[in-house]
Design a protein around this motif. Structure first.
Motif, PDB file in Angstrom:
ATOM      1  N   ASN A  41      42.386  47.638  41.245  1.00  0.00           N
ATOM      2  CA  ASN A  41      41.226  46.984  40.623  1.00  0.00           C
ATOM      3  C   ASN A  41      41.278  45.466  40.791  1.00  0.00           C
ATOM      4  O   ASN A  41      40.269  44.823  41.063  1.00  0.00           O
ATOM      5  CB  ASN A  41      41.181  47.299  39.125  1.00  0.00           C
ATOM      6  N   ALA A  42      42.477  44.902  40.597  1.00  0.00           N
ATOM      7  CA  ALA A  42      42.620  43.444  40.699  1.00  0.00           C
ATOM      8  C   ALA A  42      42.308  42.989  42.127  1.00  0.00           C
ATOM      9  O   ALA A  42      41.644  41.965  42.343  1.00  0.00           O
ATOM     10  CB  ALA A  42      44.040  43.037  40.306  1.00  0.00           C
ATOM     11  N   ALA A  45      38.711  42.985  42.663  1.00  0.00           N
ATOM     12  CA  ALA A  45      38.087  41.856  41.963  1.00  0.00           C
ATOM     13  C   ALA A  45      38.222  40.575  42.790  1.00  0.00           C
ATOM     14  O   ALA A  45      37.313  39.741  42.831  1.00  0.00           O
ATOM     15  CB  ALA A  45      38.727  41.677  40.585  1.00  0.00           C
ATOM     16  N   ASP A  83      44.974  38.534  37.454  1.00  0.00           N
ATOM     17  CA  ASP A  83      44.382  38.207  38.750  1.00  0.00           C
ATOM     18  C   ASP A  83      43.417  37.059  38.586  1.00  0.00           C
ATOM     19  O   ASP A  83      42.922  36.815  37.490  1.00  0.00           O
ATOM     20  CB  ASP A  83      43.670  39.435  39.353  1.00  0.00           C
ATOM     21  N   MET A  88      35.270  39.355  34.382  1.00  0.00           N
ATOM     22  CA  MET A  88      34.180  40.096  33.753  1.00  0.00           C
ATOM     23  C   MET A  88      33.576  39.289  32.614  1.00  0.00           C
ATOM     24  O   MET A  88      34.275  38.567  31.902  1.00  0.00           O
ATOM     25  CB  MET A  88      34.699  41.423  33.180  1.00  0.00           C
ATOM     26  N   HIS A  96      31.861  48.363  31.809  1.00  0.00           N
ATOM     27  CA  HIS A  96      32.883  48.875  32.731  1.00  0.00           C
ATOM     28  C   HIS A  96      34.071  49.510  32.025  1.00  0.00           C
ATOM     29  O   HIS A  96      34.686  50.427  32.546  1.00  0.00           O
ATOM     30  CB  HIS A  96      33.390  47.768  33.653  1.00  0.00           C
ATOM     31  N   LEU A  97      34.421  48.989  30.860  1.00  0.00           N
ATOM     32  CA  LEU A  97      35.607  49.530  30.196  1.00  0.00           C
ATOM     33  C   LEU A  97      35.237  50.356  28.970  1.00  0.00           C
ATOM     34  O   LEU A  97      36.065  50.591  28.099  1.00  0.00           O
ATOM     35  CB  LEU A  97      36.564  48.388  29.803  1.00  0.00           C
ATOM     36  N   GLY A 129      41.470  55.149  37.579  1.00  0.00           N
ATOM     37  CA  GLY A 129      41.366  53.703  37.542  1.00  0.00           C
ATOM     38  C   GLY A 129      41.941  53.064  36.303  1.00  0.00           C
ATOM     39  O   GLY A 129      43.056  53.378  35.870  1.00  0.00           O
ATOM     40  N   PHE A 130      41.159  52.184  35.721  1.00  0.00           N
ATOM     41  CA  PHE A 130      41.607  51.362  34.605  1.00  0.00           C
ATOM     42  C   PHE A 130      42.235  52.170  33.473  1.00  0.00           C
ATOM     43  O   PHE A 130      43.244  51.794  32.892  1.00  0.00           O
ATOM     44  CB  PHE A 130      40.420  50.551  34.079  1.00  0.00           C
ATOM     45  N   TYR A 131      41.600  53.317  33.169  1.00  0.00           N
ATOM     46  CA  TYR A 131      42.041  54.068  31.989  1.00  0.00           C
ATOM     47  C   TYR A 131      43.470  54.595  32.116  1.00  0.00           C
ATOM     48  O   TYR A 131      44.076  54.984  31.129  1.00  0.00           O
ATOM     49  CB  TYR A 131      41.066  55.205  31.689  1.00  0.00           C
ATOM     50  N   THR A 177      41.097  38.011  35.320  1.00  0.00           N
ATOM     51  CA  THR A 177      41.403  39.018  34.302  1.00  0.00           C
ATOM     52  C   THR A 177      42.905  39.115  34.060  1.00  0.00           C
ATOM     53  O   THR A 177      43.691  39.144  35.004  1.00  0.00           O
ATOM     54  CB  THR A 177      40.885  40.402  34.770  1.00  0.00           C
ATOM     55  N   HIS A 261      40.303  55.894  45.931  1.00  0.00           N
ATOM     56  CA  HIS A 261      40.538  56.258  44.534  1.00  0.00           C
ATOM     57  C   HIS A 261      40.934  57.722  44.437  1.00  0.00           C
ATOM     58  O   HIS A 261      40.458  58.447  43.574  1.00  0.00           O
ATOM     59  CB  HIS A 261      39.293  55.992  43.676  1.00  0.00           C
TER      60      HIS A 261
HETATM   61  P1  ADP Z   1      36.618  52.019  39.439  1.00  0.00           P
HETATM   62  O1  ADP Z   1      37.609  50.998  39.860  1.00  0.00           O
HETATM   63  O2  ADP Z   1      36.806  53.341  40.068  1.00  0.00           O
HETATM   64  O3  ADP Z   1      35.210  51.535  39.462  1.00  0.00           O
HETATM   65  P2  ADP Z   1      37.835  51.605  36.854  1.00  0.00           P
HETATM   66  O4  ADP Z   1      37.747  52.405  35.603  1.00  0.00           O
HETATM   67  O5  ADP Z   1      39.164  51.380  37.422  1.00  0.00           O
HETATM   68  O6  ADP Z   1      36.887  52.341  37.883  1.00  0.00           O
HETATM   69  O7  ADP Z   1      37.169  50.215  36.604  1.00  0.00           O
HETATM   70  C1  ADP Z   1      35.881  50.130  36.115  1.00  0.00           C
HETATM   71  C2  ADP Z   1      35.267  48.809  36.475  1.00  0.00           C
HETATM   72  O8  ADP Z   1      35.845  47.773  35.697  1.00  0.00           O
HETATM   73  C3  ADP Z   1      35.474  48.369  37.903  1.00  0.00           C
HETATM   74  O9  ADP Z   1      34.539  48.967  38.776  1.00  0.00           O
HETATM   75  C4  ADP Z   1      35.261  46.857  37.773  1.00  0.00           C
HETATM   76  O10 ADP Z   1      33.875  46.567  37.768  1.00  0.00           O
HETATM   77  C5  ADP Z   1      35.822  46.567  36.405  1.00  0.00           C
HETATM   78  N1  ADP Z   1      37.190  46.055  36.508  1.00  0.00           N
HETATM   79  C6  ADP Z   1      38.341  46.739  36.338  1.00  0.00           C
HETATM   80  N2  ADP Z   1      39.410  45.948  36.528  1.00  0.00           N
HETATM   81  C7  ADP Z   1      38.928  44.715  36.819  1.00  0.00           C
HETATM   82  C8  ADP Z   1      39.530  43.444  37.141  1.00  0.00           C
HETATM   83  N3  ADP Z   1      40.852  43.289  37.203  1.00  0.00           N
HETATM   84  N4  ADP Z   1      38.692  42.411  37.394  1.00  0.00           N
HETATM   85  C9  ADP Z   1      37.354  42.568  37.355  1.00  0.00           C
HETATM   86  N5  ADP Z   1      36.740  43.721  37.080  1.00  0.00           N
HETATM   87  C10 ADP Z   1      37.514  44.796  36.822  1.00  0.00           C
END
Ligand code: ADP
Length: 634
Positions: A41-42, A45, A83, A88, A96-97, A129-131, A177, A261
């Motif tokens: 993700n980073a 970004a 990063d 965001m 997104h989160l 991803g993030f979760y 972020t 992914h």
């Molecule tokens: P995906 O990466 O598959 O879209 P994620 O759940 O990992 O799904 O992330 C969701 C969204 O959150 C990303 O698409 C992005 O827009 C935002 N995001 C996550 N991490 C970052 C980051 N480090 N910097 C900026 N935006 C981020």
């Protein structure tokens, strides 16, 4: 700690809650992937920032080197990722989160079984991803500021991964972020430089920007902590720019997981550099498994586009045809302009020639897979065969090549598995056989016993059995393969050409002559129900059969059109009867016109049933049959 304002608590979308729950319970066996996901993700970004900064250089805010930093605190049991990418805004963070925007997510969640092993595969297809941070952390904090916003427009997001999260506005001097993971008890092994370094080398070596860890400058007891020094732990060059021979399979695989992914390794890949009139590199992958949303119209598809190593866009759809939408990869062009848009891509002739070259590459890669690793190819076919069948209609130029990649069930197998290639079929063809015979239908169970196959069984000729919904439509685009034309055995006046001996043909003609009277009688009775009545050469066991007119729509197409509410042109079947069948002989000798009518209608309805069609007047069929049964029993 800066001042927090506009603090609010919000609930996660239902799907996020389900995902979080599932992830925590099914991905425990491979916890370390959280770091790969967050670094991925980073890196995205940073790519986005680089791209936006092309037209708005101010976004770079003085322009420190773009990078990712990973640090840890053994005492506080935290791991922190930072990063200086696009960052965001408050709204970004909330959407997104807090939600999952992917189409079809709710349906996907319904497919989960509760069986952790199966679900962990499914979730791999979905991507977490993030979760995934919540696999190892019981609290996650995100500090972020979108590039271009002022320092006072930072945002702090925090959650324990249960039902809700908090957001507040904060001051954040640096763009980008920072994510702080408060490790669960028992997970503090991750707050360790050596461990983190290994995970980064293992999964994220291919990330094109530097990933830094603090140098372990241990201070002696009682001394002041030394200032942090950082060192880069990954290779930090774009993978596709390196020579093929220097790249290990594992690196290709990890890179795939980053861009796709996906949790699983790809089946195959093709890495190429093209020089000359056009200059570009491409790295294309065939995934091992179909994504959950392969058939969703809005599902993401297309390649990641770079122009001279700068990321330009995700899901650039113009580089591959739709039937290859499952291919993942990167294309890096030296000829396109950095401010190329989707609209331009659609019209640019450069793209057309890249598209046809990339399409060939994919088809070649699949051919190679089929040849060298047939078992793997069978797996590919199970996942993507239906999509490949869209190919001949969409990609006229590669029709023959695609046809060679198709796999079918046939009368040679007995399990309905689609394993037979057209080349296999032709290699087994009878001497003098210059046609490829096939039969389409609703299900394997139905076609494998179809009366249409009787003569083929008798002569030992293989017939392809096509029972996917798309098959009849597919076959309307395939005329021939390797110079041999396709013949639908349920269609028209079956001519077996050289496969019938002169004697057979003569004998058939003789018999037909003797049945001319019967043909006329049946015609009168069946009337409007049929377009023609004739003596059949394709039956050995069944009394009668319905053939489709050469130009008429088959049953499958008719049903598809009807289901989509379209008007289906009226077409009547051809009634063919087996002149030597006892029932037909009985019919021929029948004096009672009433009984003759009933029997003819029953034979007609039975032939429709055997073809998988439904009866127009089922009650009449039952009435006639019962009448005969009663007569029989007296
Ligand atoms: P995906 O990466 O598959 O879209 P994620 O759940 O990992 O799904 O992330 C969701 C969204 O959150 C990303 O698409 C992005 O827009 C935002 N995001 C996550 N991490 C970052 C980051 N480090 N910097 C900026 N935006 C981020």
């Amino acid at each position: 700690m800066s001042v927090e304002t506009q603090k609010e608590t919000l609930g996660f979308q239902t799907e996020v809650k389900q995902l979080l729950h599932l992830m925590i319970h099914s991905l425990y066996s491979n916890k370390e992937i959280f770091l790969r996901e967050l670094i991925s993700n980073a890196s995205d970004a940073v790519d986005k920032l680089r791209f936006e900064a092309l037209s708005k250089p101010d976004l770079l805010e003085g322009g420190a080197e773009l990078k990712i930093r990973v640090s840890f605190d053994k005492d506080a049991k935290t791991v922190t990722l930072e990063d200086n990418g696009i960052g965001m805004s408050r709204e970004d963070v909330i959407t997104h989160l807090g939600t999952i925007a992917k189409s079809g997510t709710a349906d996907f969640m319904k497919n989960l079984t509760g069986d952790q092993k199966k679900d962990s595969h499914l979730i791999g297809q979905f991507g977490v991803g993030f979760y995934s941070a919540f696999i190892v952390a019981d609290q996650v904090e995100v500090f972020s500021r979108r590039a271009g916003l002022s320092a006072s427009e930072g945002v702090h997001w925090s959650s324990k991964g249960e039902g809700e999260f908090e957001v507040a506005t904060i001051d954040k001097a640096d763009r980008g972020t920072r994510i702080v993971l408060h490790l669960k008890s028992g997970e503090d092994e991750f707050a360790d430089g050596w461990r983190l370094r290994n995970i980064i080398k293992k999964y994220s070596d291919h990330i094109a920007l530097p990933i830094e860890l603090p140098k372990e400058a241990a201070a002696a007891e009682g001394e002041e902590k030394p200032a942090l020094e950082w060192e880069t732990v990954n290779r930090a060059s774009a993978l596709w720019t390196r020579p093929r021979t220097e790249i290990k399979d594992e690196e290709y695989q990890e890179f795939y997981k980053h861009i796709a992914h996906d949790f699983e390794n790809p089946l195959s890949w093709s890495h190429n550099k093209v020089e000359g009139k056009l200059e570009y590199s491409s790295l294309l992958y065939v995934p091992a498994r179909a994504p959950f949303d392969l058939y969703q119209r809005e599902a993401p598809k297309g390649l990641k586009l770079y122009v001279q190593r700068v990321f330009v866009m995700d899901q650039a759809e113009s580089f591959l045809p739709l039937y290859l939408r499952f291919i993942k990869g990167v294309v890096d062009s030296n000829d396109l302009s950095l401010n190329v848009s989707r609209e331009i891509l659609q019209k640019d002739p450069i793209i057309d020639s890249m598209k046809s070259a990339l399409t060939k590459r994919v088809l070649d890669m699949l051919e190679k897979l089929a040849k060298n690793e047939p078992e793997q190819y069978q797996g590919f076919w199970k996942n993507f065969g239906q999509v490949m069948k869209e190919g001949p209609a969409e990609d006229f130029a590669n029709k023959e090549k695609i046809a060679g990649l198709l796999r079918f069930a046939s009368t040679q197998g007995d399990d309905g598995e689609q394993t037979v290639s057209l080349a296999d079929y032709l290699a087994r063809a009878k001497e003098g056989q210059d046609k490829i015979y096939f039969l389409t239908g609703e299900s394997y169970a139905q076609v494998k016993n179809s009366p249409h196959l009787e003569v083929f069984r008798k002569k030992g000729i293989e017939v392809l059995l096509l029972t996917d919904r798309i098959d009849e439509w597919l076959m309307s685009y395939l005329n021939e393969f390797d110079g041999k034309s396709f013949v639908d055995v349920a269609r028209g006046d079956l001519d077996l050409g050289n496969l019938d001996s002169e004697e057979d043909k003569k004998a058939a003609e003789e018999v037909a002559k003797t049945k001319e009277g019967l043909v006329e009688r049946i015609k009168t009775v069946l009337g409007e129900n049929v377009s023609e009545v004739r003596v059949s050469h394709r039956l050995t066991d069944s009394p009668a059969i319905l053939a489709i007119g050469e130009q008429d729509l088959g049953l499958q197409m008719r049903q598809i059109l009807e289901a989509s509410g379209q008007k289906v042109p009226d077409s009547k079947p051809i009634f063919e009867f087996n002149p030597t069948h006892p029932l037909i002989e009985k019919l021929d000798g029948e004096q009672s016109e009433e009984r003759f009518g009933d029997l003819s209608h029953i034979l007609f309805d039975q032939a429709a049933l055997a073809a998988g069609d439904s009866l127009k007047d089922p009650a009449a069929y039952v009435r006639r049959l019962n009448k005969l049964l009663v007569e029989l029993s007296v």
